[in-house]
Design a protein around this motif. Structure first.
Motif: not given
Length: 196
Positions: A112-129
């Protein structure tokens, strides 16, 4: 809060199973364990920095105040320190093959934290999933652990669900005056002990 509670649960489980050593008394065992953890944590940070030179982990100043004792189990890490400590516990558990079932929820939190770190200011649907899949895995593998049944466990779902509106939680911040809450709490405590 969720990561801190999980790390506290893990480190105390490892302490009670004498992963870092055993002495003639409980107090001596705890002291030996604290010294061992401090040393291993220092080595972990060095190795991690060599593997990931662009990653800046906030280091834990580990000591007796960090853990408390058997009657008052705690883990006194703050925010980003907790992530570094989780990574340390994952590394330790992997090396000694300790409770492999608990590696799954530990890695889920890190995902979860890794997804936040690599994601932009708005997370994509794939990142949210990806975040929700990791969170569901964490919930499934920690179900029934009383120490982890916290209100923040429920609130975390709202954090993930509202990230499509509020953006990446990595970019959230606190108001400057929020640091005064501790002083306010201490002041209110002196007003009336019976109603505090």
């Amino acid at each position: 809060g969720v990561m801190l509670a999980f790390c506290r649960y893990l480190v105390w489980l490892m302490l009670t199973e004498h992963i870092w050593g055993r002495a003639s008394t409980v107090e001596e065992t705890l002291q030996i364990s604290i010294l061992a953890i401090r040393h291993e944590l220092s080595q972990f940070y060095k190795t991690r920095h060599q593997q990931y030179p662009d990653e800046f982990l906030t280091r834990v100043k580990f000591g007796k105040k960090s853990l408390g004792d058997h009657s008052n189990r705690k883990l006194a890490t703050k925010a980003a320190e907790t992530r570094g400590f989780l990574l340390f516990l994952i590394d330790k558990m992997s090396k000694i093959k300790f409770r492999n079932a608990l590696l799954v929820p530990a890695r889920a939190l890190e995902q979860i934290v890794g997804t936040w770190k690599t994601g932009g200011s708005m997370l994509s649907a794939l990142e949210t999933q990806t975040m929700f899949d990791a969170w569901n895995s964490f919930l499934m593998h920690t179900q029934g652990i009383d120490e982890l049944e916290l209100p923040k466990r429920h609130l975390f779902v709202h954090l993930l669900a509202r990230s499509d509106h509020f953006g990446n939680p990595r970019l959230y911040s606190n108001w400057l005056d929020e640091s005064l809450n501790r002083q306010l709490k201490l002041a209110c405590r002196t007003v009336s002990q019976s109603t505090f």
